[in-house]
Write a protein that holds these residues in place. Structure first.
Motif, PDB file in Angstrom:
ATOM      1  N   TRP A  74       5.020  -1.376  -3.771  1.00 45.17           N
ATOM      2  CA  TRP A  74       4.815  -2.757  -3.314  1.00 45.17           C
ATOM      3  C   TRP A  74       3.559  -2.838  -2.453  1.00 45.17           C
ATOM      4  O   TRP A  74       2.762  -3.761  -2.589  1.00 45.17           O
ATOM      5  CB  TRP A  74       6.046  -3.185  -2.512  1.00 45.17           C
ATOM      6  CG  TRP A  74       6.008  -4.591  -1.984  1.00 45.17           C
ATOM      7  CD1 TRP A  74       6.487  -5.711  -2.588  1.00 45.17           C
ATOM      8  CD2 TRP A  74       5.460  -5.011  -0.720  1.00 45.17           C
ATOM      9  NE1 TRP A  74       6.277  -6.812  -1.795  1.00 45.17           N
ATOM     10  CE2 TRP A  74       5.645  -6.416  -0.633  1.00 45.17           C
ATOM     11  CE3 TRP A  74       4.849  -4.366   0.343  1.00 45.17           C
ATOM     12  CZ2 TRP A  74       5.245  -7.163   0.460  1.00 45.17           C
ATOM     13  CZ3 TRP A  74       4.429  -5.100   1.441  1.00 45.17           C
ATOM     14  CH2 TRP A  74       4.627  -6.485   1.494  1.00 45.17           C
ATOM     15  N   GLY A  78      -0.688  -4.574  -3.122  1.00 49.41           N
ATOM     16  CA  GLY A  78      -1.417  -5.461  -2.230  1.00 49.41           C
ATOM     17  C   GLY A  78      -2.653  -4.835  -1.613  1.00 49.41           C
ATOM     18  O   GLY A  78      -3.682  -5.492  -1.451  1.00 49.41           O
ATOM     19  N   GLY A 194      -0.745 -10.126   3.821  1.00 49.76           N
ATOM     20  CA  GLY A 194       0.341  -9.609   3.000  1.00 49.76           C
ATOM     21  C   GLY A 194       0.080  -8.280   2.349  1.00 49.76           C
ATOM     22  O   GLY A 194       0.843  -7.870   1.465  1.00 49.76           O
ATOM     23  N   ASP A 198       5.179  -7.978   4.580  1.00 54.48           N
ATOM     24  CA  ASP A 198       5.671  -9.067   3.731  1.00 54.48           C
ATOM     25  C   ASP A 198       5.620 -10.377   4.503  1.00 54.48           C
ATOM     26  O   ASP A 198       6.538 -10.711   5.256  1.00 54.48           O
ATOM     27  CB  ASP A 198       7.102  -8.765   3.278  1.00 54.48           C
ATOM     28  CG  ASP A 198       7.580  -9.747   2.207  1.00 54.48           C
ATOM     29  OD1 ASP A 198       6.799 -10.638   1.841  1.00 54.48           O
ATOM     30  OD2 ASP A 198       8.719  -9.606   1.746  1.00 54.48           O
ATOM     31  N   SER A 200       5.791 -13.297   3.301  1.00 52.27           N
ATOM     32  CA  SER A 200       6.579 -14.353   2.654  1.00 52.27           C
ATOM     33  C   SER A 200       8.077 -14.079   2.741  1.00 52.27           C
ATOM     34  O   SER A 200       8.865 -14.672   1.999  1.00 52.27           O
ATOM     35  CB  SER A 200       6.159 -14.496   1.184  1.00 52.27           C
ATOM     36  OG  SER A 200       6.396 -13.289   0.477  1.00 52.27           O
ATOM     37  N   THR A 208       5.405 -18.507   8.071  1.00 49.40           N
ATOM     38  CA  THR A 208       5.178 -18.155   6.672  1.00 49.40           C
ATOM     39  C   THR A 208       4.350 -19.224   5.973  1.00 49.40           C
ATOM     40  O   THR A 208       3.418 -18.915   5.217  1.00 49.40           O
ATOM     41  CB  THR A 208       6.523 -17.985   5.937  1.00 49.40           C
ATOM     42  OG1 THR A 208       7.244 -16.886   6.508  1.00 49.40           O
ATOM     43  CG2 THR A 208       6.299 -17.733   4.455  1.00 49.40           C
ATOM     44  N   VAL A 217      -3.681 -14.473   0.578  1.00 51.97           N
ATOM     45  CA  VAL A 217      -2.256 -14.301   0.323  1.00 51.97           C
ATOM     46  C   VAL A 217      -1.929 -14.716  -1.107  1.00 51.97           C
ATOM     47  O   VAL A 217      -1.132 -14.071  -1.790  1.00 51.97           O
ATOM     48  CB  VAL A 217      -1.420 -15.105   1.341  1.00 51.97           C
ATOM     49  CG1 VAL A 217       0.060 -15.033   0.993  1.00 51.97           C
ATOM     50  CG2 VAL A 217      -1.648 -14.583   2.755  1.00 51.97           C
ATOM     51  N   TYR A 218      -2.553 -15.791  -1.571  1.00 52.14           N
ATOM     52  CA  TYR A 218      -2.321 -16.257  -2.944  1.00 52.14           C
ATOM     53  C   TYR A 218      -2.681 -15.169  -3.949  1.00 52.14           C
ATOM     54  O   TYR A 218      -1.933 -14.920  -4.911  1.00 52.14           O
ATOM     55  CB  TYR A 218      -3.160 -17.510  -3.216  1.00 52.14           C
ATOM     56  CG  TYR A 218      -3.028 -18.052  -4.621  1.00 52.14           C
ATOM     57  CD1 TYR A 218      -1.973 -18.899  -4.964  1.00 52.14           C
ATOM     58  CD2 TYR A 218      -3.954 -17.726  -5.612  1.00 52.14           C
ATOM     59  CE1 TYR A 218      -1.848 -19.390  -6.249  1.00 52.14           C
ATOM     60  CE2 TYR A 218      -3.838 -18.222  -6.889  1.00 52.14           C
ATOM     61  CZ  TYR A 218      -2.782 -19.053  -7.204  1.00 52.14           C
ATOM     62  OH  TYR A 218      -2.669 -19.540  -8.496  1.00 52.14           O
ATOM     63  N   GLU A 221      -0.213 -11.920  -3.361  1.00 54.67           N
ATOM     64  CA  GLU A 221       1.130 -12.217  -3.843  1.00 54.67           C
ATOM     65  C   GLU A 221       1.131 -12.466  -5.346  1.00 54.67           C
ATOM     66  O   GLU A 221       2.120 -12.207  -6.034  1.00 54.67           O
ATOM     67  CB  GLU A 221       1.689 -13.437  -3.101  1.00 54.67           C
ATOM     68  CG  GLU A 221       2.014 -13.171  -1.636  1.00 54.67           C
ATOM     69  CD  GLU A 221       3.065 -12.087  -1.467  1.00 54.67           C
ATOM     70  OE1 GLU A 221       4.158 -12.207  -2.052  1.00 54.67           O
ATOM     71  OE2 GLU A 221       2.782 -11.116  -0.754  1.00 54.67           O
ATOM     72  N   ARG A 224       1.392  -9.231  -7.085  1.00 51.42           N
ATOM     73  CA  ARG A 224       2.781  -8.752  -6.997  1.00 51.42           C
ATOM     74  C   ARG A 224       3.683  -9.537  -7.941  1.00 51.42           C
ATOM     75  O   ARG A 224       4.592  -8.971  -8.555  1.00 51.42           O
ATOM     76  CB  ARG A 224       3.276  -8.867  -5.550  1.00 51.42           C
ATOM     77  CG  ARG A 224       2.621  -7.852  -4.620  1.00 51.42           C
ATOM     78  CD  ARG A 224       3.349  -7.759  -3.294  1.00 51.42           C
ATOM     79  NE  ARG A 224       2.756  -6.718  -2.448  1.00 51.42           N
ATOM     80  CZ  ARG A 224       2.183  -6.936  -1.287  1.00 51.42           C
ATOM     81  NH1 ARG A 224       2.128  -8.171  -0.797  1.00 51.42           N
ATOM     82  NH2 ARG A 224       1.659  -5.950  -0.591  1.00 51.42           N
ATOM     83  N   ASP A 225       3.468 -10.849  -8.045  1.00 55.58           N
ATOM     84  CA  ASP A 225       4.248 -11.643  -9.002  1.00 55.58           C
ATOM     85  C   ASP A 225       4.122 -11.067 -10.410  1.00 55.58           C
ATOM     86  O   ASP A 225       5.097 -11.023 -11.166  1.00 55.58           O
ATOM     87  CB  ASP A 225       3.766 -13.100  -9.005  1.00 55.58           C
ATOM     88  CG  ASP A 225       4.260 -13.878  -7.806  1.00 55.58           C
ATOM     89  OD1 ASP A 225       5.199 -13.406  -7.136  1.00 55.58           O
ATOM     90  OD2 ASP A 225       3.707 -14.958  -7.522  1.00 55.58           O
TER      91      ASP A 225
END
Length: 269
Positions: A74, A78, A194, A198, A200, A208, A217-218, A221, A224-225
């Motif tokens: 994880w 990032g 991030g 974490d 979020s 948050t 962050v967009y 994340e 990661r999505d």
């Protein structure tokens, strides 16, 4: 709008030159080092190990994250984009000021200098991400349809970095202390973007929601999505609209300032 069209035309018409010069500058930067370009991978690897020891081993980061993925994976999803983004922003800030002699002596399309600073680190990013994916897949995390989003988030990352490089490079010429400000801000942004924490975890928290306003962050994340197979890009449609709105505003401001001041750049030498 005409300024933006002209800027896009300049970028695409000089795409070969951008990659050639970026590759040459990268080799030249390491020609006096015994390990050469290997430092591009050794330095972030050492930092990744340090951050994992701090956040993964000592600060409660040993638990599994989304979909049972270990914290180390994880974190790497990032940290790898963050290292590239951080290095590109720091390089983009000085992309024009460090090449004023070139601008003053030759007819050179100054608009491509910030883009070159972003392109320069791509080999390192691809290598680090490739090594990670080999390790990730080798431990049983096989690709699925969500992974195709990596292409989308890579392109959004490039758009954000080029936009910031365009704006920051011009502002630095006008206000030289700006480079030091950006360098200091990047240290803070590491912890609120991030990469290792974490941000979020509590979606209803006002803190948050504040973190989500950070375009980095967009991107982080988003990777990661994709690689954790947890969401699609259109599941956060309003967040995407916000990201592109902010990014294009940065780009338009940078293009405008570039066009306004580029004839005076040599005076800052």
């Amino acid at each position: 709008m005409n300024l933006l069209i002209h800027w896009c035309h300049t970028q695409f018409s000089n795409i070969g030159k951008i990659f050639r010069i970026a590759s040459f500058e990268k080799r030249a930067a390491h020609q006096n080092h015994f390990l050469g370009l290997f430092w591009e991978f050794l330095s972030p690897t050492i930092q990744i190990v340090i951050y994992y020891l701090i956040f993964g081993m000592r600060l409660g980061g040993q638990q599994a994250m989304e979909n049972g993925v270990p914290y180390v994976f994880w974190m790497l999803i990032g940290v790898i984009p963050w290292f590239y983004m951080s290095a590109s922003i720091n390089a983009g800030v000085s992309s024009i000021s460090s090449n004023l002699s070139l601008i003053s002596k030759t007819k050179f399309p100054v608009e491509i200098l910030p883009t070159m600073s972003v392109i320069r680190g791509l080999n390192g990013f691809f290598t680090m991400m490739g090594l990670f994916l080999c390790l990730y897949i080798g431990t049983g995390h096989f690709p699925d349809i969500h992974w195709i989003q990596v292409i989308y988030y890579f392109l959004t990352m490039m758009l954000l970095l080029i936009s910031l490089a365009m704006l920051n490079s011009v502002v630095t010429l006008i206000f030289r202390d700006y480079q030091l400000i950006i360098s200091s801000m990047m240290r803070l942004l590491f912890f609120v973007s991030g990469a290792v924490i974490d941000v979020s975890a509590n979606p209803d928290s006002w803190l948050t929601k504040l973190f989500m306003l950070n375009p980095f962050v967009y991107v982080i994340e988003g990777f990661r999505d994709a690689l954790l197979s947890r969401a699609w890009m259109f599941d956060h449609i309003w967040w995407s609209i916000y990201f592109f709105g902010v990014t294009f505003m940065i780009l338009l401001t940078g293009v405008y300032m570039m066009n306004k001041y580029k004839n005076y750049f040599v005076e800052y030498n």
